[in-house]
Design an enzyme around this catalytic site. Structure first.
Site, PDB file in Angstrom:
ATOM      1  N   CYS A  74       0.881  -1.110   0.012  1.00 13.84           N
ATOM      2  CA  CYS A  74      -0.076   0.015  -0.033  1.00 13.84           C
ATOM      3  C   CYS A  74       0.957   1.459   0.148  1.00 13.84           C
ATOM      4  O   CYS A  74       1.612   1.441   1.058  1.00 13.84           O
ATOM      5  CB  CYS A  74      -0.945  -0.035   1.244  1.00 13.84           C
ATOM      6  N   CYS A 197      -0.904   3.758  -6.692  1.00 16.38           N
ATOM      7  CA  CYS A 197      -1.596   3.419  -5.673  1.00 16.38           C
ATOM      8  C   CYS A 197      -1.722   1.897  -6.233  1.00 16.38           C
ATOM      9  O   CYS A 197      -2.007   1.493  -7.483  1.00 16.38           O
ATOM     10  CB  CYS A 197      -2.892   3.882  -5.648  1.00 16.38           C
TER      11      CYS A 197
HETATM   12  N1  DGL Z   1      -3.925   0.736  -2.248  1.00 11.38           N
HETATM   13  C1  DGL Z   1      -3.551   1.804  -1.671  1.00 11.38           C
HETATM   14  C2  DGL Z   1      -2.454   2.614  -2.130  1.00 11.38           C
HETATM   15  O1  DGL Z   1      -1.467   1.764  -2.922  1.00 11.38           O
HETATM   16  C3  DGL Z   1      -4.553   2.636  -0.798  1.00 11.38           C
HETATM   17  C4  DGL Z   1      -5.846   3.001  -1.475  1.00 11.38           C
HETATM   18  C5  DGL Z   1      -6.654   3.721  -0.389  1.00 11.38           C
HETATM   19  O2  DGL Z   1      -7.020   3.044   0.444  1.00 11.38           O
HETATM   20  O3  DGL Z   1      -6.999   4.723  -0.392  1.00 11.38           O
HETATM   21  O4  DGL Z   1      -1.999   3.805  -1.886  1.00 11.38           O
END
Ligand code: DGL
Length: 280
Positions: A74, A197
């Site tokens: 993440c 993301c």
């Molecule tokens: N998948 C996550 C990232 O790489 C976060 C997405 C979220 O929860 O806003 O930032």
């Protein structure tokens, strides 16, 4: 230690884009993937909320699943909380993720790069340092994509966001703000778009159709998987790779209802694993 699982976590299903690369790179390892769906999305939460929640999730993975290493799949949790995680568990081998700006600087021919990421990632000091380090002479245009990770999650249930936005409408809106993009006739504009993301690779068909085939989409799943392999090797934590060794076990956990994670793993990774719900 070698037989213990590797923990992987994200706010939701996005980290499956990293898990896909990990399963290919480390087929004999066991993985525990945790989607913090009860707290998703992280991208619009404060730094201290993301820090506290990341601590809680990692503590659970350590205490309950005895993970030998952690992959923070993440970008937002990395940007906001990785220093705290490293300080709290200095001996835990940890691989974190960041928007793939470095590879993008090597790939661009026009010298114009776009980055799509969450507000939490873009607002962080870590992200500002990343851009300052790699930008050089290039033009880097940055777009916070509020609601896009949530729309990607909601689309699994065939739903739009509560405000009616869909993956497609949000991709159009945010890429419009990044224009111009390079195309076959015109070599000016963004030719490299960083998906900052881990959810966004699951919208890459939609994004590619909007920005055109002259634009390369860049995401860091494969480099993160290679880095995980190297780190485990260096620490002597890899499972012995015997030729006839069975594939590793995969456990999928969601902190809210499990259906979305089960469905996403099936749809995107071709896995038939039923996720479990763990209310932490
Ligand atoms: N998948 C996550 C990232 O790489 C976060 C997405 C979220 O929860 O806003 O930032």
């Amino acid at each position: 230690m070698q037989h213990l699982p590797i923990g992987v976590f994200d706010s939701g299903v996005g980290g499956l884009s990293v898990l896909r690369a990990l399963l290919a790179q480390l087929p004999h390892e066991d993985f525990v993937y945790l989607a913090d769906t009860a707290w998703a999305p992280y991208g619009e939460r404060s730094k201290s909320e993301v820090e506290q929640r990341s601590l809680q999730v990692v503590r659970y993975l350590i205490d309950t699943h005895h993970i030998k290493a952690l992959v923070v799949a993440c970008n937002t949790a990395t940007a906001q909380a990785v220093e705290l995680l490293r300080a709290t568990w200095p001996h835990l081998p940890l691989v974190a993720i960041e928007p793939a700006l470095k590879p993008a600087t090597q790939a661009t021919r026009t010298g114009q790069i776009g980055i799509m990421a969450t507000q939490g990632t873009i607002g962080s000091d870590k992200f500002k340092q990343l851009v300052a380090k790699w930008q050089g002479e290039r033009t880097v245009r940055i777009q916070a994509c509020n609601g896009l990770a949530l729309a990607i999650e909601n689309a699994l249930d065939g739903k739009a966001n509560p405000d009616g936005e869909t993956v497609e409408s949000l991709c159009r809106r945010y890429t419009d703000l990044l224009r111009p993009f390079a195309n076959q006739e015109d070599a000016d504009g963004i030719d490299t778009l960083v998906l900052g993301c881990t959810h966004y690779p699951f919208a890459s068909d939609v994004l590619q159709a909007i920005v055109g085939s002259a634009v390369q989409l860049v995401e860091p799943g494969v480099p993160v998987a290679r880095q995980t392999y190297r780190l485990l090797q260096e620490k002597n934590l890899l499972r012995p790779e015997k030729e006839d060794a069975p594939r590793g076990q995969l456990t999928l956990l969601a902190t809210a209802a499990h259906q979305r994670l089960t469905m996403a793993a099936h749809k995107w990774l071709g896995l038939d694993v039923i996720a479990k719900s763990v209310p932490i």
